[in-house]
Design an enzyme around this catalytic site. Sequence first.
Site, PDB file in Angstrom:
ATOM      1  N   HIS A 243      -1.229  -1.095  -4.444  1.00  0.00           N
ATOM      2  CA  HIS A 243      -2.520  -0.887  -3.459  1.00  0.00           C
ATOM      3  C   HIS A 243      -2.640   0.797  -3.376  1.00  0.00           C
ATOM      4  O   HIS A 243      -1.599   1.119  -2.607  1.00  0.00           O
ATOM      5  CB  HIS A 243      -2.573  -1.755  -2.368  1.00  0.00           C
ATOM      6  CG  HIS A 243      -3.831  -1.645  -1.671  1.00  0.00           C
ATOM      7  ND1 HIS A 243      -4.887  -2.296  -2.058  1.00  0.00           N
ATOM      8  CD2 HIS A 243      -4.323  -0.906  -0.588  1.00  0.00           C
ATOM      9  CE1 HIS A 243      -6.106  -2.021  -1.278  1.00  0.00           C
ATOM     10  NE2 HIS A 243      -5.779  -1.052  -0.244  1.00  0.00           N
TER      11      HIS A 243
ATOM     12  N   MET B 244      -8.725   7.921   0.329  1.00  0.00           N
ATOM     13  CA  MET B 244      -9.786   8.406   1.267  1.00  0.00           C
ATOM     14  C   MET B 244     -10.264   9.809   1.512  1.00  0.00           C
ATOM     15  O   MET B 244      -9.513  10.651   1.163  1.00  0.00           O
ATOM     16  CB  MET B 244      -8.827   8.217   2.745  1.00  0.00           C
ATOM     17  CG  MET B 244      -8.383   6.932   3.131  1.00  0.00           C
ATOM     18  SD  MET B 244      -7.439   7.045   4.575  1.00  0.00           S
ATOM     19  CE  MET B 244      -6.527   5.208   4.182  1.00  0.00           C
TER      20      MET B 244
ATOM     21  N   ASP C 234      -4.690   3.407  -1.716  1.00  0.00           N
ATOM     22  CA  ASP C 234      -5.883   3.907  -0.637  1.00  0.00           C
ATOM     23  C   ASP C 234      -6.216   5.215  -0.848  1.00  0.00           C
ATOM     24  O   ASP C 234      -5.549   6.394  -0.516  1.00  0.00           O
ATOM     25  CB  ASP C 234      -5.189   3.637   0.587  1.00  0.00           C
ATOM     26  CG  ASP C 234      -5.276   2.298   0.993  1.00  0.00           C
ATOM     27  OD1 ASP C 234      -6.165   1.389   0.679  1.00  0.00           O
ATOM     28  OD2 ASP C 234      -4.028   1.863   1.304  1.00  0.00           O
TER      29      ASP C 234
ATOM     30  N   SER D 264       0.750  -1.173  -0.021  1.00  0.00           N
ATOM     31  CA  SER D 264       0.035   0.105   0.105  1.00  0.00           C
ATOM     32  C   SER D 264       0.803   1.180  -0.029  1.00  0.00           C
ATOM     33  O   SER D 264       1.574   1.390   0.981  1.00  0.00           O
ATOM     34  CB  SER D 264      -0.998  -0.069   1.342  1.00  0.00           C
ATOM     35  OG  SER D 264      -1.279   1.307   1.376  1.00  0.00           O
TER      36      SER D 264
ATOM     37  N   HIS E 226      -8.485   1.376  -3.798  1.00  0.00           N
ATOM     38  CA  HIS E 226      -9.160   0.994  -2.941  1.00  0.00           C
ATOM     39  C   HIS E 226      -9.784   2.443  -2.585  1.00  0.00           C
ATOM     40  O   HIS E 226      -9.326   2.961  -1.669  1.00  0.00           O
ATOM     41  CB  HIS E 226      -8.416   0.291  -1.598  1.00  0.00           C
ATOM     42  CG  HIS E 226      -9.162   0.122  -0.548  1.00  0.00           C
ATOM     43  ND1 HIS E 226      -8.642  -0.097   0.802  1.00  0.00           N
ATOM     44  CD2 HIS E 226     -10.496   0.090  -0.242  1.00  0.00           C
ATOM     45  CE1 HIS E 226      -9.582  -0.295   1.910  1.00  0.00           C
ATOM     46  NE2 HIS E 226     -10.852  -0.051   1.088  1.00  0.00           N
TER      47      HIS E 226
ATOM     48  N   MET F 255     -11.699  -6.047   4.754  1.00  0.00           N
ATOM     49  CA  MET F 255     -10.743  -5.371   5.964  1.00  0.00           C
ATOM     50  C   MET F 255     -10.507  -6.067   7.208  1.00  0.00           C
ATOM     51  O   MET F 255     -11.405  -6.487   7.604  1.00  0.00           O
ATOM     52  CB  MET F 255     -11.656  -4.131   6.144  1.00  0.00           C
ATOM     53  CG  MET F 255     -11.614  -3.101   5.098  1.00  0.00           C
ATOM     54  SD  MET F 255     -10.034  -2.644   4.236  1.00  0.00           S
ATOM     55  CE  MET F 255      -9.052  -1.877   5.490  1.00  0.00           C
TER      56      MET F 255
ATOM     57  N   MET G  88     -12.177   4.635  -0.398  1.00  0.00           N
ATOM     58  CA  MET G  88     -12.863   4.750   1.025  1.00  0.00           C
ATOM     59  C   MET G  88     -13.508   6.202   0.896  1.00  0.00           C
ATOM     60  O   MET G  88     -13.117   7.162   1.505  1.00  0.00           O
ATOM     61  CB  MET G  88     -11.779   4.537   2.064  1.00  0.00           C
ATOM     62  CG  MET G  88     -11.253   3.113   2.288  1.00  0.00           C
ATOM     63  SD  MET G  88      -9.732   3.216   3.151  1.00  0.00           S
ATOM     64  CE  MET G  88      -8.502   3.359   1.932  1.00  0.00           C
TER      65      MET G  88
ATOM     66  N   ASP H  50      -6.875  -6.723   3.980  1.00  0.00           N
ATOM     67  CA  ASP H  50      -6.070  -5.676   4.179  1.00  0.00           C
ATOM     68  C   ASP H  50      -6.171  -5.042   5.332  1.00  0.00           C
ATOM     69  O   ASP H  50      -7.341  -4.906   5.915  1.00  0.00           O
ATOM     70  CB  ASP H  50      -6.886  -4.412   2.896  1.00  0.00           C
ATOM     71  CG  ASP H  50      -6.286  -3.101   3.113  1.00  0.00           C
ATOM     72  OD1 ASP H  50      -5.301  -2.946   3.700  1.00  0.00           O
ATOM     73  OD2 ASP H  50      -6.960  -2.402   2.395  1.00  0.00           O
TER      74      ASP H  50
END
Length: 215
Positions: free
Chosen positions: A32, A36, A34, A7, A65, A136, A67, A174
């Site tokens: 990966h 957010m 992330d 990540s 990913h 998760m 979020m 994850d």
Amino acid sequence: MRAIAPSILSADFGHLYDEITRINDSEADYFHVDVMDGVFVPNISFGFPIMEPLKKYAKKPLDVHLMIVHPEKYVERFCDAGAWSVGFHLEATDDPMPALNLIKAKGVRTCLTINPDIAVERLLPYLDKVDMVLLMSVFAGFGGQKFIPETMDKIRYVRREIDRCGLPTLIEVDGGVTKDNANDIFAAGADVLVAGSAVFHSQDPTGVIRAMKYA
Ligand code: DX5
Ligand code: ZN
């Protein structure tokens, strides 16, 4: 399958090119990514500007990913920004199908994810509609948290369902993955392990990736 997805959230952004190169030269399988929004999760990471250097320099597929709330508003832009796979949270939508269909229409792989407090059964209706499910093993929002042990039973449960239905759907896990628990998580039925701090905060990221993959 035993794949590792470091990540980039835990990378040193002052040396992002070097961090990307290090992962390129390792036995990792994906990057990966992330994303957010500060609304779905109580933290803000990064968005499209970071996709640019990744798209340019990363030699492994980008596993995004999200979020974020309203994923259907942004999934196409992440596909266009170079994502290989786009995942979002089931609990961020009333109905995940519109966003999944937008991703599929772009020819990009789909992933549906749930936080630890969402009943794993809620994923079952979608196992045959996505390329991957992401369980998760910490609450989404921050790197460096401890793996929640109850995740193991969820992995076994989803593995059984996928195998019982003869589906090719991958299971990604994850949060809190280390070289010490990686083998057990794979053995429970996971295909892809995300690891942030265990890789990037180590003196030897390449060695950690190898240790996880061949644990
Ligand atoms: C958490 C992110 C994870 C995180 C993993 O919200 O989705 O991908 O970066 O970090 P570690 O491996 O440090 O738990
Ligand atoms: Zn993640």
